[in-house]
Design a protein around this motif. Structure first.
Motif, PDB file in Angstrom:
ATOM      1  N   ARG A   1       0.800  -1.232   0.000  1.00  0.00           N
ATOM      2  CA  ARG A   1       0.000   0.000   0.000  1.00  0.00           C
ATOM      3  C   ARG A   1       0.830   1.278   0.000  1.00  0.00           C
ATOM      4  O   ARG A   1       0.328   2.336  -0.350  1.00  0.00           O
ATOM      5  N   GLY A   2       2.042   1.214   0.433  1.00  0.00           N
ATOM      6  CA  GLY A   2       2.878   2.413   0.353  1.00  0.00           C
ATOM      7  C   GLY A   2       3.274   2.976   1.702  1.00  0.00           C
ATOM      8  O   GLY A   2       3.030   2.373   2.746  1.00  0.00           O
ATOM      9  N   VAL A   3       3.852   4.178   1.631  1.00  0.00           N
ATOM     10  CA  VAL A   3       4.564   4.721   2.788  1.00  0.00           C
ATOM     11  C   VAL A   3       3.626   5.150   3.929  1.00  0.00           C
ATOM     12  O   VAL A   3       4.059   5.236   5.077  1.00  0.00           O
TER      13      VAL A   3
ATOM     14  N   GLU B   1       4.878   1.787  -9.804  1.00  0.00           N
ATOM     15  CA  GLU B   1       5.355   0.430  -9.536  1.00  0.00           C
ATOM     16  C   GLU B   1       4.309  -0.589  -9.985  1.00  0.00           C
ATOM     17  O   GLU B   1       3.250  -0.695  -9.377  1.00  0.00           O
ATOM     18  N   ARG B   2       4.606  -1.293 -11.049  1.00  0.00           N
ATOM     19  CA  ARG B   2       3.647  -2.305 -11.530  1.00  0.00           C
ATOM     20  C   ARG B   2       3.761  -3.608 -10.739  1.00  0.00           C
ATOM     21  O   ARG B   2       2.859  -4.405 -10.725  1.00  0.00           O
ATOM     22  N   SER B   3       4.921  -3.799 -10.123  1.00  0.00           N
ATOM     23  CA  SER B   3       5.208  -5.121  -9.548  1.00  0.00           C
ATOM     24  C   SER B   3       4.883  -5.207  -8.061  1.00  0.00           C
ATOM     25  O   SER B   3       5.461  -6.020  -7.359  1.00  0.00           O
ATOM     26  N   ARG B   4       3.942  -4.358  -7.582  1.00  0.00           N
ATOM     27  CA  ARG B   4       3.701  -4.316  -6.137  1.00  0.00           C
ATOM     28  C   ARG B   4       3.237  -5.663  -5.578  1.00  0.00           C
ATOM     29  O   ARG B   4       3.708  -6.111  -4.549  1.00  0.00           O
ATOM     30  N   PHE B   5       2.313  -6.293  -6.282  1.00  0.00           N
ATOM     31  CA  PHE B   5       1.763  -7.554  -5.751  1.00  0.00           C
ATOM     32  C   PHE B   5       2.752  -8.710  -5.899  1.00  0.00           C
ATOM     33  O   PHE B   5       2.808  -9.590  -5.052  1.00  0.00           O
ATOM     34  N   SER B   6       3.541  -8.680  -6.984  1.00  0.00           N
ATOM     35  CA  SER B   6       4.539  -9.753  -7.126  1.00  0.00           C
ATOM     36  C   SER B   6       5.622  -9.626  -6.051  1.00  0.00           C
ATOM     37  O   SER B   6       6.116 -10.633  -5.529  1.00  0.00           O
ATOM     38  N   VAL B   7       5.990  -8.367  -5.687  1.00  0.00           N
ATOM     39  CA  VAL B   7       6.973  -8.176  -4.612  1.00  0.00           C
ATOM     40  C   VAL B   7       6.392  -8.673  -3.288  1.00  0.00           C
ATOM     41  O   VAL B   7       7.072  -9.360  -2.515  1.00  0.00           O
ATOM     42  N   ALA B   8       5.107  -8.339  -3.052  1.00  0.00           N
ATOM     43  CA  ALA B   8       4.463  -8.792  -1.811  1.00  0.00           C
ATOM     44  C   ALA B   8       4.383 -10.319  -1.764  1.00  0.00           C
ATOM     45  O   ALA B   8       4.623 -10.935  -0.721  1.00  0.00           O
TER      46      ALA B   8
ATOM     47  N   LEU C   1      12.492  -7.883   8.645  1.00  0.00           N
ATOM     48  CA  LEU C   1      13.738  -7.457   7.983  1.00  0.00           C
ATOM     49  C   LEU C   1      13.802  -7.967   6.538  1.00  0.00           C
ATOM     50  O   LEU C   1      14.136  -7.220   5.608  1.00  0.00           O
ATOM     51  N   VAL C   2      13.415  -9.222   6.356  1.00  0.00           N
ATOM     52  CA  VAL C   2      13.498  -9.825   5.014  1.00  0.00           C
ATOM     53  C   VAL C   2      12.457  -9.197   4.078  1.00  0.00           C
ATOM     54  O   VAL C   2      12.757  -8.944   2.901  1.00  0.00           O
ATOM     55  N   ILE C   3      11.244  -8.911   4.597  1.00  0.00           N
ATOM     56  CA  ILE C   3      10.213  -8.264   3.762  1.00  0.00           C
ATOM     57  C   ILE C   3      10.747  -6.921   3.241  1.00  0.00           C
ATOM     58  O   ILE C   3      10.601  -6.584   2.065  1.00  0.00           O
ATOM     59  N   GLY C   4      11.398  -6.175   4.103  1.00  0.00           N
ATOM     60  CA  GLY C   4      11.982  -4.890   3.698  1.00  0.00           C
ATOM     61  C   GLY C   4      13.019  -5.076   2.611  1.00  0.00           C
ATOM     62  O   GLY C   4      13.046  -4.344   1.620  1.00  0.00           O
ATOM     63  N   LEU C   5      13.882  -6.066   2.773  1.00  0.00           N
ATOM     64  CA  LEU C   5      14.948  -6.304   1.783  1.00  0.00           C
ATOM     65  C   LEU C   5      14.365  -6.701   0.428  1.00  0.00           C
ATOM     66  O   LEU C   5      14.877  -6.282  -0.622  1.00  0.00           O
ATOM     67  N   VAL C   6      13.288  -7.505   0.454  1.00  0.00           N
ATOM     68  CA  VAL C   6      12.635  -7.889  -0.814  1.00  0.00           C
ATOM     69  C   VAL C   6      12.118  -6.633  -1.526  1.00  0.00           C
ATOM     70  O   VAL C   6      12.271  -6.477  -2.743  1.00  0.00           O
ATOM     71  N   ALA C   7      11.541  -5.702  -0.749  1.00  0.00           N
ATOM     72  CA  ALA C   7      11.044  -4.454  -1.346  1.00  0.00           C
ATOM     73  C   ALA C   7      12.194  -3.627  -1.917  1.00  0.00           C
ATOM     74  O   ALA C   7      12.076  -3.056  -3.004  1.00  0.00           O
TER      75      ALA C   7
ATOM     76  N   TRP D   1       9.830   3.902  -2.922  1.00  0.00           N
ATOM     77  CA  TRP D   1       9.495   2.519  -2.536  1.00  0.00           C
ATOM     78  C   TRP D   1      10.715   1.799  -1.953  1.00  0.00           C
ATOM     79  O   TRP D   1      10.598   1.018  -1.013  1.00  0.00           O
ATOM     80  N   GLN D   2      11.876   2.087  -2.561  1.00  0.00           N
ATOM     81  CA  GLN D   2      13.105   1.473  -2.022  1.00  0.00           C
ATOM     82  C   GLN D   2      13.400   2.005  -0.624  1.00  0.00           C
ATOM     83  O   GLN D   2      13.820   1.258   0.267  1.00  0.00           O
ATOM     84  N   TRP D   3      13.167   3.295  -0.439  1.00  0.00           N
ATOM     85  CA  TRP D   3      13.363   3.895   0.894  1.00  0.00           C
ATOM     86  C   TRP D   3      12.414   3.250   1.897  1.00  0.00           C
ATOM     87  O   TRP D   3      12.801   2.950   3.030  1.00  0.00           O
ATOM     88  N   LEU D   4      11.174   3.021   1.458  1.00  0.00           N
ATOM     89  CA  LEU D   4      10.183   2.347   2.307  1.00  0.00           C
ATOM     90  C   LEU D   4      10.703   0.964   2.723  1.00  0.00           C
ATOM     91  O   LEU D   4      10.611   0.581   3.901  1.00  0.00           O
ATOM     92  N   GLY D   5      11.263   0.232   1.755  1.00  0.00           N
ATOM     93  CA  GLY D   5      11.811  -1.094   2.047  1.00  0.00           C
ATOM     94  C   GLY D   5      12.904  -1.030   3.097  1.00  0.00           C
ATOM     95  O   GLY D   5      12.934  -1.838   4.041  1.00  0.00           O
TER      96      GLY D   5
END
Lengths: 211, 390
Positions: free
Chosen positions: A18-20, A71-78, A122-128, A137-141
């Motif tokens: 969903r975002g920041v 970001e088109r790949s939001r759901f694939s990243v999730a 931690l890992v969820i953030g790294l995947v983002a 989005w990278q900053w959010l990750g």
């Protein structure tokens, strides 16, 4: 393991999609999980910092225009992040079966569920960070990873780890903010652009446009 | 504590602190005089680290145990000597810079890398590397048009930091710990293709050179945390990097050749051949900076750097290869075969242009010094090994 500790990786997953703006909720949940684990000076300080690290990016980004990159790949990243979470849970079960003794020693210090929750965040953030292309989005990750690191460091009860986690959090906040400041156009420039294109004078009601 | 021990501790501490003083001096003086000052500061730093290498800061207690003043063994001390010579070559290769932050950056990064290597706890060492990264990226990103490059650099390296951090909270010596730790170390060092940022300019080398050196030296100390999986993952990552360098072709992708000694260094750390890693590190410190082409020095022949990085004789990385290949077969024959094939493919690309296989002597001062150092290391390190220094 408290319910709030389970909520932290789930909120991280929601933030990835969903975002920041979900970030402050994650910070508050993280602070709650830290304080429910025990109340000492270290936990209280880290809880305050966890909230600050998540609220500051939202306040900061409100001063800038949103990123043009979609970001088109939001759901694939999730989905990828969720897969990693499941893998981590399975890996922990495997570790329990195979090596028992070292893990049991670790669990005595940390508590298995809390520990796993921190690693997952931690890992969820790294995947983002790896999966997204947009800078915000990278900053959010990275911010999500900082929350996981803070959680892990406090749960491990090692002051050095807490210090390094706080340091990394500060670096991510300030350096990310600096780089975004140099790249993103400010929101006041957008309002100035509207002023010019609609021939507004000083004192006109700008809210009438957004109406 | 005897007087001689106190003097060696003072010298060791001064060698660690000196680059900070140097950074301050270089930042304060005017642009015209800054390069000369930077050179003298770097030369004195080299002298201090050489002295610190010869006089270890440890003493034998009454009970016979060796008490180290800080985390110090001969390989780590030699690594700090390489860091200081890397600083000297960086100063020699570059013209005076207007920006105070950038011209003092190589000194600051070298100082922080040195301190990170001697930190009591490796976690603290990683923290110091984060400070180094933040300082370097801050200096880069502050300039107009460099924010995105700075961000990419920070993002890729922070992924490594988070992985290392995560692994240090996991149980010591397990498979997951070793795997995560090795992945983190590789990403933090920026080994191609795992941790390379999308855009690289020559000035980024001011930060990347000491950062990667310190990471490799820290990796030697982190082996106790990672166990068998750590070694195996480091070797695998190194072989993948060597394989990509040999298959893609470094003539078209020079950044692959730049990290080629690092890849071999990680393999050496994985198979516990620390002296070989040191020899590869000397190739990284002395020759990788020369491969950057910023458009200013088109006339200079960089063939010597290419040959040093591709492990041609009589350079130190060549001796490192011999040492590595004498140890790897005890570990695994298949891995030894893979390394030999990768090395041969890289070397074949170097000899394909009909130039001399042996040394091509450069014209500029930095190149001459680098070649001399690489040759000297190739003789001195095996000699020191035979004398029992390592």
């Amino acid at each position: 393991m408290s319910l709030v500790a389970i909520l932290v990786p789930l909120l991280a997953l929601v933030a990835v999609v969903r975002g920041v703006w979900v970030l402050p909720l994650l910070g508050i949940a993280n602070a709650g999980a830290l304080l429910l684990g025990g109340q000492d000076r270290l936990r209280e300080s880290v809880a305050v910092l966890a909230v600050c690290f998540t609220v500051a990016p939202v306040v900061f980004l409100s001063r800038y225009q949103s990123e043009t990159h979609y970001e088109r790949s939001r759901f694939s990243v999730a989905f990828l992040a969720l897969s990693f979470m499941i893998l981590l849970v399975l890996a922990r079960v495997q570790m329990d079966v195979q090596i028992g003794v070292p893990l049991a020693a670790q669990v005595r210090v940390i508590g298995a569920g809390v520990f796993l929750s921190g690693v997952c965040t931690l890992v969820i953030g790294l995947v983002a960070v790896v999966g997204y292309r947009g800078m915000v989005w990278q900053w959010l990750g990275l911010q999500i990873s900082v929350q996981g690191a803070l959680f892990l460091a406090v749960a491990a009860q090692k002051n050095v780890l807490v210090g390094v986690a706080v340091l990394v959090g500060s670096v991510v906040l300030f350096q990310g903010g600096l780089c975004l400041h140099r790249i993103l156009p400010s929101a006041s420039a957008l309002i100035g652009g509207y002023r010019e294109s609609y021939g507004w004078q000083n004192g006109d009601d700008e809210n009438a446009y957004y109406g | 504590m005897s007087i001689s021990t106190q003097i060696t501790i003072f010298l060791g501490a001064l060698a660690l602190v000196w680059p900070f003083i140097g950074a301050l001096l270089v930042a304060v003086v005017s642009v015209d005089r800054s390069r000369l000052w930077a050179l003298w500061v770097a030369v004195f730093g080299c002298f201090l680290t050489c002295l610190a290498f010869m006089c270890p800061t440890s003493e034998r207690s009454v009970s016979g145990n060796i008490i180290a003043m800080w985390q110090d063994d001969s390989v780590q001390r030699a690594g700090r000597v390489l860091l200081s010579f890397g600083l000297l070559l960086t100063v020699l290769e570059n013209l005076p810079l207007l920006n105070r932050g950038i011209r003092s950056l190589p000194h600051v990064s070298t100082a922080l890398s040195g301190v990170a290597c001697v930190a009591q706890d490796p976690v603290m060492g990683v923290g110091i590397l984060v400070i180094e990264l933040a300082w370097g990226v801050g200096v880069f990103a502050w300039r107009a048009g460099q924010a995105l490059a700075g961000w990419n650099l920070m993002r890729t390296r922070l992924v490594g930091v988070f992985l290392v951090f995560c692994s240090l909270t996991l149980p010591k010596g397990t498979f997951v710990t070793g795997l995560t730790l090795a992945c983190g170390v590789v990403a933090l060092a920026g080994l191609a293709p795992f941790g390379r940022s999308e855009s690289e300019e020559k000035k980024q080398m001011f930060l990347l050179l000491p950062l990667a050196t310190a990471t490799l030296l820290l990796a030697m100390r982190l082996r106790v945390f990672g166990g068998e999986a750590f070694s195996l993952t480091l070797v695998t990552a190194g072989i993948i990097s060597v394989g990509i360098t040999s298959c893609v072709g470094w003539r078209t992708e020079p950044h692959l050749l730049r990290t080629f000694p690092l890849a071999l260094g990680f393999i050496a750390v994985g198979v516990q051949a620390d002296v070989a890693a040191l020899l590869f590190l000397s190739g990284w410190c002395c020759a990788s900076g020369a491969l950057f082409d910023d458009g200013r020095d088109q006339g200079h022949d960089r063939e010597w750097a290419v040959r040093a990085l591709a492990c041609f004789p009589p350079n130190a990385p060549f001796v490192g290869c011999l040492l590595l290949l004498s140890i790897v077969p005890d570990w695994s024959w298949s891995i030894a075969t893979l390394i030999v094939v990768g090395l041969l493919l890289v070397v074949m690309q170097g000899v394909s242009d009909q130039k001399s296989i042996l040394l091509t002597w450069p014209e500029e001062a930095a190149g001459k010094l680098a070649c001399f150092l690489l040759m000297a290391m190739s003789f001195l390190v095996p000699l020191a090994m035979m004398l029992g220094a390592f």
